[in-house]
Enzyme design. Structure first.
Site, short mmCIF file in Angstrom:
data_model
loop_
_atom_site.label_atom_id
_atom_site.label_comp_id
_atom_site.label_asym_id
_atom_site.label_seq_id
_atom_site.Cartn_x
_atom_site.Cartn_y
_atom_site.Cartn_z
N ASN A 1 28.10 66.82 25.24
CA ASN A 1 28.73 67.01 26.80
C ASN A 1 28.62 68.79 26.41
O ASN A 1 28.81 70.09 27.24
CB ASN A 1 30.01 67.06 27.22
CG ASN A 1 30.10 65.87 28.09
OD1 ASN A 1 29.04 65.11 28.15
ND2 ASN A 1 31.49 65.11 27.60
N HIS B 1 28.79 61.32 33.89
CA HIS B 1 29.21 61.41 32.73
C HIS B 1 31.30 61.20 32.36
O HIS B 1 31.67 60.44 31.07
CB HIS B 1 29.22 62.64 31.55
CG HIS B 1 27.94 62.74 31.45
ND1 HIS B 1 28.07 63.46 29.57
CD2 HIS B 1 26.48 62.15 31.52
CE1 HIS B 1 26.65 63.66 29.52
NE2 HIS B 1 26.02 62.66 30.13
N HIS C 1 16.68 61.68 36.18
CA HIS C 1 16.06 62.79 35.67
C HIS C 1 14.57 63.53 37.07
O HIS C 1 13.74 64.27 36.42
CB HIS C 1 15.53 62.37 34.33
CG HIS C 1 16.58 62.15 33.49
ND1 HIS C 1 16.37 61.52 31.65
CD2 HIS C 1 17.99 62.00 33.80
CE1 HIS C 1 17.68 61.76 31.66
NE2 HIS C 1 18.95 62.50 32.75
N ARG D 1 25.14 64.82 37.24
CA ARG D 1 25.35 64.08 36.26
C ARG D 1 26.43 63.96 35.64
O ARG D 1 27.16 63.99 34.46
CB ARG D 1 24.50 65.30 35.01
CG ARG D 1 24.03 64.90 33.18
CD ARG D 1 23.29 65.95 32.21
NE ARG D 1 22.79 65.25 31.16
CZ ARG D 1 23.46 66.16 30.19
NH1 ARG D 1 24.18 67.07 30.27
NH2 ARG D 1 23.44 65.54 28.75
C1 HEM Z 1 19.24 56.00 30.79
C2 HEM Z 1 19.71 57.38 29.85
C3 HEM Z 1 19.85 58.50 29.74
C4 HEM Z 1 19.95 59.54 28.38
C5 HEM Z 1 19.39 59.31 27.41
C6 HEM Z 1 20.39 60.95 29.07
C7 HEM Z 1 20.10 61.88 28.72
C8 HEM Z 1 19.94 63.04 28.79
C9 HEM Z 1 20.08 64.19 28.71
C10 HEM Z 1 19.64 64.74 26.61
C11 HEM Z 1 19.97 65.25 29.25
C12 HEM Z 1 19.66 67.15 29.10
C13 HEM Z 1 20.65 67.50 28.60
C14 HEM Z 1 20.81 69.11 28.11
O1 HEM Z 1 19.83 69.49 28.02
O2 HEM Z 1 21.85 69.93 27.84
C15 HEM Z 1 20.46 64.87 30.61
C16 HEM Z 1 20.45 65.88 31.74
C17 HEM Z 1 20.52 64.99 33.14
N1 HEM Z 1 20.79 63.98 33.24
FE1 HEM Z 1 20.75 62.70 32.39
N2 HEM Z 1 19.96 60.08 30.94
C18 HEM Z 1 20.25 59.29 31.69
C19 HEM Z 1 21.21 59.02 32.31
C20 HEM Z 1 21.29 59.96 33.64
C21 HEM Z 1 22.11 59.30 34.09
C22 HEM Z 1 22.59 57.93 34.66
C23 HEM Z 1 21.87 59.95 35.55
C24 HEM Z 1 22.80 60.18 36.82
C25 HEM Z 1 23.04 59.24 37.70
C26 HEM Z 1 21.57 61.47 35.17
C27 HEM Z 1 20.67 62.57 35.20
C28 HEM Z 1 21.06 63.61 34.90
C29 HEM Z 1 20.78 64.76 35.28
C30 HEM Z 1 20.85 65.41 36.81
C31 HEM Z 1 20.27 66.39 34.18
C32 HEM Z 1 20.09 67.61 34.17
C33 HEM Z 1 21.02 67.82 34.91
C34 HEM Z 1 21.12 69.96 34.28
O3 HEM Z 1 19.98 70.19 35.25
O4 HEM Z 1 21.63 70.54 33.67
N3 HEM Z 1 21.49 61.60 33.44
N4 HEM Z 1 20.05 63.64 30.69
#
Ligand code: HEM
Ligand SMILES: *[C@@H]1O[C@H](CO)[C@@H](O)[C@H](O)[C@H]1NC(C)=O
Ligand SMILES: *[C@@H]1O[C@H](CO)[C@@H](O)[C@H](O)[C@H]1NC(C)=O
Length: 336
Positions: free
Chosen positions: A104, A76, A203, A72
């Site tokens: 963030n 970002h 995800h 992630r």
């Molecule tokens: C498509 C649009 C996307 C949205 C709206 C989005 C939004 C989010 C949100 C809201 C979270 C949870 C954060 C939290 O609650 O602290 C999250 C977690 C995560 N996102 Fe996305 N994301 C997107 C695309 C991506 C992409 C493109 C990647 C990587 C290639 C990614 C990788 C991750 C990962 C690995 C997590 C888990 C992080 C953890 O365990 O703390 N996301 N994302």
């Protein structure tokens, strides 16, 4: 009076000219003099890939969540002025970082992992490997270490001397954002709808916090009662400081495995984030729904597209960092 129209059109003409020259200058500035290559560190730091891999092995062995954190972080980084390590910069008197921006803050983690890899590389090949490259390679290794696909990572990125707090809000998609708006953010970065659906497959690992799925579970949901009851026990309806950082997995079946089961959660209506479920349920989501079904049916198709799309994501460049960038000594601070 008779002069007015021609004056105005002259003005427009000069604005147009200025735009054209600005535009062509931008194109000129964006094309990198040295494109990213696989052997960029071949003579200066031949062990770079092994060192990053070994460190990531330790990190993911100690906690599989670390794979998600690093992946992630890289996303970002790349969506804000290109993959230039800007997300890693701490706030200082003279620099406003990106870490405190709302998408963030309290949410992005894993910065110490990158610090530890950087330390190792500084003792092996001092001042050589950029933090932006470390993050890119580490994200690839993170995916492999939890069962995902391999892809080659071209390197040679430079670290930025700046960060952009405001661009976090403008460029990073959020959990309660509409499908079309999120698609626009990917297109803006040169990524297609196909790239978006494949990359959202990230995800399949990692967790989300209560504040990012509250609206979803107390709104119009359509999942089974038992599934909802469990989520509601983790995330109370009332905003409370104690519950806000309660987390749960986005893939409720194999949360620590990089597989295609995330797509199955969406087909069941059990996507944790509204933004993810929208790809299946939104009336404008005909194309996204088709792709979701494809990746749910065919794990290999998902892996292949995810790899290709990651290379594209990691290739988003910051023209300014190419010209004015550096190799930071410490990933959190610009060199002095
Ligand atoms: C498509 C649009 C996307 C949205 C709206 C989005 C939004 C989010 C949100 C809201 C979270 C949870 C954060 C939290 O609650 O602290 C999250 C977690 C995560 N996102 Fe996305 N994301 C997107 C695309 C991506 C992409 C493109 C990647 C990587 C290639 C990614 C990788 C991750 C990962 C690995 C997590 C888990 C992080 C953890 O365990 O703390 N996301 N994302
Ligand atoms: C946070 O989640 C735990 C279960 O994992 C739950 O016992 C606790 O009540 C939750 N916190 C709040 C404020 O709901
Ligand atoms: C990476 O970006 C450069 C321009 O910035 C482009 O020429 C190249 O084709 C891109 N490579 C991939 C794999 O997208």
């Amino acid at each position: 009076m008779a002069h007015q129209p021609s004056l105005i059109s002259l003005q427009w003409f000069s604005i147009l000219l200025a735009c054209i020259s600005l535009f062509s200058w931008t194109i000129f500035a964006v094309s990198p003099d040295a494109p990213l290559t696989l052997d960029y560190y071949k003579s200066t730091c031949p062990t770079v890939f092994e060192i990053v891999r070994k460190e990531m092995e330790c990190e993911v062995n100690s906690d599989p969540r670390n794979a998600a954190l690093v992946l992630r972080l890289h996303f970002h980084d790349c969506f804000v002025q290109g993959c230039d390590g800007s997300v890693l910069l701490d706030d200082t008197i003279s620099l406003q970082g990106e870490k405190k921006a709302s998408a963030n803050v309290n949410s992005l983690k894993g910065f110490e992992i990158i610090d530890r890899i950087k330390n190792k590389l500084e003792s092996e090949c001092p001042g050589t490997v950029s933090c932006a490259d470390i993050l890119t390679v580490a994200a690839r290794d993170a995916v492999i270490l939890v069962g995902g696909p391999y892809w080659d990572v071209p390197v040679g990125r430079k670290d930025s001397k700046t960060a952009n707090y405001d661009l976090v809000r403008e460029n990073i998609p959020t959990a309660n954002e509409g499908l079309l708006s999120i698609i626009a953010k990917f297109l803006y970065q040169g990524l297609s709808v196909t790239d978006m659906v494949a990359l959202a497959g990230a995800h399949t690992i990692g967790m989300a916090r209560c504040e990012n799925f509250r609206a979803r579970i107390y709104g119009d949901f359509g999942a089974t009662d038992s599934y909802l009851r469990n989520l509601k026990s983790i995330c109370p309806a009332a905003i409370s400081s104690s519950g806000e950082n309660n987390v749960t997995a986005m893939d409720n079946v194999t949360p620590n495995l990089f597989d295609n089961s995330f797509y199955h959660t969406l087909l069941r209506g059990e996507g944790l984030l509204s933004s993810d479920q929208e790809m299946y349920s939104n009336v404008f989501g005909i194309e996204t729904k088709k792709l979701l079904r494809k990746y749910a049916d065919d794990p290999l198709a998902f892996f292949n597209q995810f790899s290709d799309s990651m290379v594209k994501l990691s290739n988003i460049t910051n023209s300014d960092s190419i010209v004015n960038g550096e190799v930071r000594k410490i990933c959190r601070f610009v060199n002095t």
